[in-house]
Design a protein around this motif. Structure first.
Motif, PDB file in Angstrom:
ATOM      1  N   LEU A 346     -24.610  43.777  30.944  1.00  0.00           N
ATOM      2  CA  LEU A 346     -24.404  44.919  30.049  1.00  0.00           C
ATOM      3  C   LEU A 346     -25.548  45.917  30.183  1.00  0.00           C
ATOM      4  O   LEU A 346     -25.754  46.756  29.307  1.00  0.00           O
ATOM      5  CB  LEU A 346     -24.302  44.439  28.591  1.00  0.00           C
ATOM      6  CG  LEU A 346     -23.226  43.398  28.281  1.00  0.00           C
ATOM      7  CD1 LEU A 346     -23.290  42.994  26.816  1.00  0.00           C
ATOM      8  CD2 LEU A 346     -21.842  43.912  28.627  1.00  0.00           C
ATOM      9  N   SER A 347     -26.276  45.868  31.265  1.00  0.00           N
ATOM     10  CA  SER A 347     -27.487  46.666  31.436  1.00  0.00           C
ATOM     11  C   SER A 347     -27.186  48.145  31.596  1.00  0.00           C
ATOM     12  O   SER A 347     -26.057  48.554  31.883  1.00  0.00           O
ATOM     13  CB  SER A 347     -28.284  46.162  32.642  1.00  0.00           C
ATOM     14  OG  SER A 347     -27.579  46.417  33.847  1.00  0.00           O
ATOM     15  N   ASP A 369     -27.963  39.893  32.167  1.00  0.00           N
ATOM     16  CA  ASP A 369     -28.716  41.137  32.323  1.00  0.00           C
ATOM     17  C   ASP A 369     -28.373  42.062  31.157  1.00  0.00           C
ATOM     18  O   ASP A 369     -27.254  42.569  31.058  1.00  0.00           O
ATOM     19  CB  ASP A 369     -28.368  41.810  33.650  1.00  0.00           C
ATOM     20  CG  ASP A 369     -29.309  42.966  33.983  1.00  0.00           C
ATOM     21  OD1 ASP A 369     -30.027  43.425  33.071  1.00  0.00           O
ATOM     22  OD2 ASP A 369     -29.319  43.409  35.145  1.00  0.00           O
ATOM     23  N   LEU A 370     -29.338  42.240  30.270  1.00  0.00           N
ATOM     24  CA  LEU A 370     -29.206  43.163  29.137  1.00  0.00           C
ATOM     25  C   LEU A 370     -30.252  44.259  29.216  1.00  0.00           C
ATOM     26  O   LEU A 370     -30.558  44.925  28.222  1.00  0.00           O
ATOM     27  CB  LEU A 370     -29.367  42.392  27.813  1.00  0.00           C
ATOM     28  CG  LEU A 370     -28.416  41.204  27.593  1.00  0.00           C
ATOM     29  CD1 LEU A 370     -28.744  40.509  26.275  1.00  0.00           C
ATOM     30  CD2 LEU A 370     -26.966  41.658  27.607  1.00  0.00           C
ATOM     31  N   SER A 371     -30.795  44.493  30.381  1.00  0.00           N
ATOM     32  CA  SER A 371     -31.917  45.405  30.556  1.00  0.00           C
ATOM     33  C   SER A 371     -31.519  46.856  30.341  1.00  0.00           C
ATOM     34  O   SER A 371     -30.340  47.218  30.375  1.00  0.00           O
ATOM     35  CB  SER A 371     -32.513  45.233  31.961  1.00  0.00           C
ATOM     36  OG  SER A 371     -31.562  45.591  32.955  1.00  0.00           O
ATOM     37  N   SER A 372     -32.531  47.692  30.110  1.00  0.00           N
ATOM     38  CA  SER A 372     -32.373  49.147  29.988  1.00  0.00           C
ATOM     39  C   SER A 372     -31.358  49.533  28.931  1.00  0.00           C
ATOM     40  O   SER A 372     -30.390  50.247  29.184  1.00  0.00           O
ATOM     41  CB  SER A 372     -32.004  49.762  31.346  1.00  0.00           C
ATOM     42  OG  SER A 372     -33.027  49.543  32.294  1.00  0.00           O
ATOM     43  N   LEU A 390     -28.870  28.905  33.427  1.00  0.00           N
ATOM     44  CA  LEU A 390     -29.305  30.285  33.629  1.00  0.00           C
ATOM     45  C   LEU A 390     -30.328  30.364  34.759  1.00  0.00           C
ATOM     46  O   LEU A 390     -31.392  29.754  34.705  1.00  0.00           O
ATOM     47  CB  LEU A 390     -29.908  30.830  32.331  1.00  0.00           C
ATOM     48  CG  LEU A 390     -30.064  32.344  32.245  1.00  0.00           C
ATOM     49  CD1 LEU A 390     -28.712  33.037  32.293  1.00  0.00           C
ATOM     50  CD2 LEU A 390     -30.808  32.735  30.968  1.00  0.00           C
ATOM     51  N   ALA A 391     -29.993  31.122  35.804  1.00  0.00           N
ATOM     52  CA  ALA A 391     -30.868  31.267  36.966  1.00  0.00           C
ATOM     53  C   ALA A 391     -31.491  32.650  37.048  1.00  0.00           C
ATOM     54  O   ALA A 391     -32.531  32.826  37.668  1.00  0.00           O
ATOM     55  CB  ALA A 391     -30.096  30.976  38.247  1.00  0.00           C
ATOM     56  N   VAL A 392     -30.842  33.645  36.441  1.00  0.00           N
ATOM     57  CA  VAL A 392     -31.343  35.021  36.476  1.00  0.00           C
ATOM     58  C   VAL A 392     -31.291  35.579  35.066  1.00  0.00           C
ATOM     59  O   VAL A 392     -30.250  35.551  34.410  1.00  0.00           O
ATOM     60  CB  VAL A 392     -30.503  35.899  37.419  1.00  0.00           C
ATOM     61  CG1 VAL A 392     -30.948  37.350  37.339  1.00  0.00           C
ATOM     62  CG2 VAL A 392     -30.602  35.400  38.854  1.00  0.00           C
ATOM     63  N   LEU A 393     -32.428  36.096  34.590  1.00  0.00           N
ATOM     64  CA  LEU A 393     -32.517  36.712  33.266  1.00  0.00           C
ATOM     65  C   LEU A 393     -33.242  38.032  33.391  1.00  0.00           C
ATOM     66  O   LEU A 393     -34.319  38.111  33.973  1.00  0.00           O
ATOM     67  CB  LEU A 393     -33.274  35.803  32.297  1.00  0.00           C
ATOM     68  CG  LEU A 393     -33.553  36.386  30.913  1.00  0.00           C
ATOM     69  CD1 LEU A 393     -32.248  36.546  30.131  1.00  0.00           C
ATOM     70  CD2 LEU A 393     -34.535  35.519  30.132  1.00  0.00           C
ATOM     71  N   ASN A 394     -32.652  39.102  32.843  1.00  0.00           N
ATOM     72  CA  ASN A 394     -33.314  40.402  32.823  1.00  0.00           C
ATOM     73  C   ASN A 394     -33.115  41.028  31.453  1.00  0.00           C
ATOM     74  O   ASN A 394     -32.016  41.470  31.113  1.00  0.00           O
ATOM     75  CB  ASN A 394     -32.757  41.316  33.917  1.00  0.00           C
ATOM     76  CG  ASN A 394     -33.618  42.550  34.124  1.00  0.00           C
ATOM     77  OD1 ASN A 394     -34.542  42.806  33.353  1.00  0.00           O
ATOM     78  ND2 ASN A 394     -33.323  43.318  35.152  1.00  0.00           N
ATOM     79  N   LEU A 395     -34.187  41.043  30.669  1.00  0.00           N
ATOM     80  CA  LEU A 395     -34.189  41.675  29.345  1.00  0.00           C
ATOM     81  C   LEU A 395     -35.139  42.861  29.313  1.00  0.00           C
ATOM     82  O   LEU A 395     -35.501  43.352  28.244  1.00  0.00           O
ATOM     83  CB  LEU A 395     -34.614  40.649  28.285  1.00  0.00           C
ATOM     84  CG  LEU A 395     -33.773  39.374  28.199  1.00  0.00           C
ATOM     85  CD1 LEU A 395     -34.354  38.423  27.158  1.00  0.00           C
ATOM     86  CD2 LEU A 395     -32.330  39.697  27.876  1.00  0.00           C
ATOM     87  N   PHE A 413     -38.734  31.828  34.489  1.00  0.00           N
ATOM     88  CA  PHE A 413     -38.627  33.274  34.642  1.00  0.00           C
ATOM     89  C   PHE A 413     -39.997  33.929  34.700  1.00  0.00           C
ATOM     90  O   PHE A 413     -40.926  33.530  33.989  1.00  0.00           O
ATOM     91  CB  PHE A 413     -37.807  33.876  33.498  1.00  0.00           C
ATOM     92  CG  PHE A 413     -36.420  33.305  33.392  1.00  0.00           C
ATOM     93  CD1 PHE A 413     -35.625  33.190  34.521  1.00  0.00           C
ATOM     94  CD2 PHE A 413     -35.929  32.858  32.176  1.00  0.00           C
ATOM     95  CE1 PHE A 413     -34.349  32.642  34.439  1.00  0.00           C
ATOM     96  CE2 PHE A 413     -34.665  32.309  32.087  1.00  0.00           C
ATOM     97  CZ  PHE A 413     -33.871  32.193  33.221  1.00  0.00           C
ATOM     98  N   SER A 414     -40.101  34.974  35.527  1.00  0.00           N
ATOM     99  CA  SER A 414     -41.370  35.664  35.720  1.00  0.00           C
ATOM    100  C   SER A 414     -41.485  36.856  34.772  1.00  0.00           C
ATOM    101  O   SER A 414     -40.585  37.136  33.981  1.00  0.00           O
ATOM    102  CB  SER A 414     -41.484  36.141  37.174  1.00  0.00           C
ATOM    103  OG  SER A 414     -40.522  37.153  37.428  1.00  0.00           O
ATOM    104  N   ASN A 415     -42.600  37.574  34.889  1.00  0.00           N
ATOM    105  CA  ASN A 415     -42.826  38.767  34.072  1.00  0.00           C
ATOM    106  C   ASN A 415     -41.717  39.795  34.201  1.00  0.00           C
ATOM    107  O   ASN A 415     -41.422  40.534  33.262  1.00  0.00           O
ATOM    108  CB  ASN A 415     -44.150  39.441  34.477  1.00  0.00           C
ATOM    109  CG  ASN A 415     -45.356  38.593  34.142  1.00  0.00           C
ATOM    110  OD1 ASN A 415     -45.219  37.437  33.795  1.00  0.00           O
ATOM    111  ND2 ASN A 415     -46.531  39.182  34.250  1.00  0.00           N
ATOM    112  N   ASP A 416     -41.093  39.847  35.378  1.00  0.00           N
ATOM    113  CA  ASP A 416     -40.076  40.872  35.624  1.00  0.00           C
ATOM    114  C   ASP A 416     -38.913  40.792  34.643  1.00  0.00           C
ATOM    115  O   ASP A 416     -38.223  41.786  34.424  1.00  0.00           O
ATOM    116  CB  ASP A 416     -39.533  40.743  37.050  1.00  0.00           C
ATOM    117  CG  ASP A 416     -40.569  41.100  38.098  1.00  0.00           C
ATOM    118  OD1 ASP A 416     -41.589  41.705  37.723  1.00  0.00           O
ATOM    119  OD2 ASP A 416     -40.353  40.786  39.274  1.00  0.00           O
TER     120      ASP A 416
END
Length: 493
Positions: A346-347, A369-372, A390-395, A413-416
């Motif tokens: 939903l980014s 992915d809920l980024s931006s 969960l293998a990929v997370l982007n907030l 998950f890393s800082n990214d």
């Protein structure tokens, strides 16, 4: 296994009916004397290193040859025009060679498999295509074909079940689509330069299972008139110019078998389409339904952060991608009902409010992915306990605050995953939380046991499965196997 050249001694087997030397690393020419084997009704020479021309002597087999597989070789020259005179030829595969000229065929040709044509091939689409009244499988994807779509596309074969013209240079509009009584199951025009409206004739393609019109220049409102399609598994409209608000539908159970819904990179506005999101029955109950009764080998792409994932099997792959639009409002709590979703993006919208804790019910989720957006509040602690796949997370680039949950997948998950949220604290960020024990780094040994950290481009396995297509030889069978969690990874531009 044979090696070297095809032995000429095969030409002494005058009663030979079937010749299959697939994948033997054979070199040299196709023997001209094959044309003397009057009983030969099946030839498979695929995946070798054969060179030279396709011998015209094969045209002598006009009363026997039914299947001719020559793909994945180094054959050159032109395709013999006389192949069109083979009375019983049903299958012709000359893909992945260095052929040029035109293709002559016959209305009895039932299966044109994966016809990959390089840019040097002169292709007179209108000349031969419209005459194939018995064609069942048409795949001309991944070539440099251009110009308008054939005007006869909608009616030149009522037997047609597959149209794949993806990743070419076709231009103009989609003129027509389906006549009444058609059998079309798979329609893929992804990656061309098509424009204009969706043809309303698509409503006649009521048996469709895959509709992929992504990566074109189409401009229209959302095609709500397709939501009554009871067999549709895949709807991809991404990267076009679809616009406006997606209003509630009058259909009680819209798209009941939909597994992949991708309308990303368009110009949709308004709130998220809750009526659809709350009623995707297959995403809620994991209903695979009836799918293609033949074997057609193809994939469908899912794009995440400029990485294109070619999903090989997708009948039980569930993906919901509404990213890169102008949706606003809150993420509905009811989204948590779609518990079989594996990809959720939903980014790059204008969403507000909190991340609903109901997402903990999406226990099969692998990409989130809920980024931006403009999301606020904390990251629900429940997500770290329940989203174990969960293998990929982007907030990143929201307004989230508080401690980052840890444990299970969240420790990978890393800082990214959290950039641009100035009020978040705890591992893996350098800003530690004030409350003791919250958001601390996991035990070093536990981290080592859990394995290496994931990032967007390291996710190569573990994704969707099912819905594989291909053409079997002689007879056509669709068969299920155990899920093979495998994708091809192609880095986008």
């Amino acid at each position: 296994m044979l090696h070297g050249v095809i032995p000429q001694t095969l030409c002494k087997l005058h009663s030979l009916v079937k010749l299959n030397v697939h994948g033997n690393g054979l070199r040299g020419l196709i023997p001209h004397c094959f044309g003397n084997l009057s009983s030969l009704s099946y030839v498979a020479l695929t995946n070798n290193m054969l060179e030279g021309n396709i011998p015209e002597t094969l045209c002598n087999l006009k009363n026997s040859l039914e299947v001719l597989f020559l793909s994945n070789n180094n054959l050159g020259g032109v395709i013999p025009q006389c192949l069109g005179k083979l009375k019983f030829l049903e299958t012709l595969d000359v893909s992945k060679n260095h052929l040029k000229g035109t293709i002559a065929t016959t209305p009895t040709l039932g299966y044109l498999i994966n016809q990959k044509i390089n840019s040097s091939l002169i292709y007179e689409t209108e000349t031969w295509l419209c005459s194939l009244s018995y064609l069942q499988f048409l795949d001309l994807s991944d070539n440099n074909l251009h110009g308008p779509l054939p005007v006869c596309l909608e009616n030149f074969s009522k037997e047609l079940t597959v149209i794949n013209l993806s990743r070419n240079q076709f231009q103009g509009t989609i003129s027509g689509a389906c006549t009444n009584g058609n059998n079309l199951l798979y329609f893929n025009l992804n990656g061309n330069h098509l424009e204009g409206l969706l043809p309303r004739g698509l409503v006649n393609c009521s048996s469709l299972e895959v509709l992929d019109l992504g990566n074109n220049n189409l401009r229209d409102s959302f095609p709500h008139w397709l939501d009554t399609f009871t067999n549709l598994h895949v709807l991809v409209l991404r990267s076009n110019h679809f616009y406006g608000e997606i209003l509630s539908s009058n259909t009680a159970l819209p798209f009941p078998e939909l597994h992949i819904f991708d309308i990303s990179h368009n110009e949709f506005i308004g709130p998220l389409p809750r009526h659809y999101m709350e009623n995707f029955d297959a995403m809620e109950h994991g209903n695979d339904g009836e799918i293609l009764d033949y074997f057609y080998d193809d994939s469908i792409s899912l794009v995440w952060k400029r990485v294109e994932l070619q999903v090989l099997h997708y009948n039980i792959c569930t993906a919901l991608d509404l990213s890169n639009n102008y949706f606003h409002g809150e993420i509905p709590k009811s989204l948590g009902r779609l518990r079989f979703i594996q990809f959720l993006n939903l980014s790059h919208n204008q969403l507000i409010g909190h991340i609903p804790s109901s997402l903990e019910n999406l226990t099969f989720l692998e990409v989130l992915d809920l980024s931006s957006n403009q999301l606020v509040g904390g990251i629900p602690e429940q997500l770290s306990r329940s989203l174990t796949f969960l293998a990929v997370l982007n907030l990143s680039y929201n307004h989230l605050s508080g401690p980052i949950p840890h444990g299970f997948q969240f420790d990978t998950f890393s800082n990214d995953s959290y950039l641009g949220n100035m009020s978040l604290c705890g591992f893996p960020l350098t800003l530690q939380c004030e409350s003791k024990g919250e958001g601390q780094a996991p035990d070093e040994k536990d981290s080592e046991d859990f394995g290496m950290k994931f990032d967007w481009q390291s996710v190569v396995v573990g994704y969707c499965c099912g819905f594989t297509f291909g053409i079997a030889i002689g007879y056509f069978i669709f068969k299920y196997g155990k899920p093979r969690w495998l994708i091809r990874l192609v880095v986008g531009n």
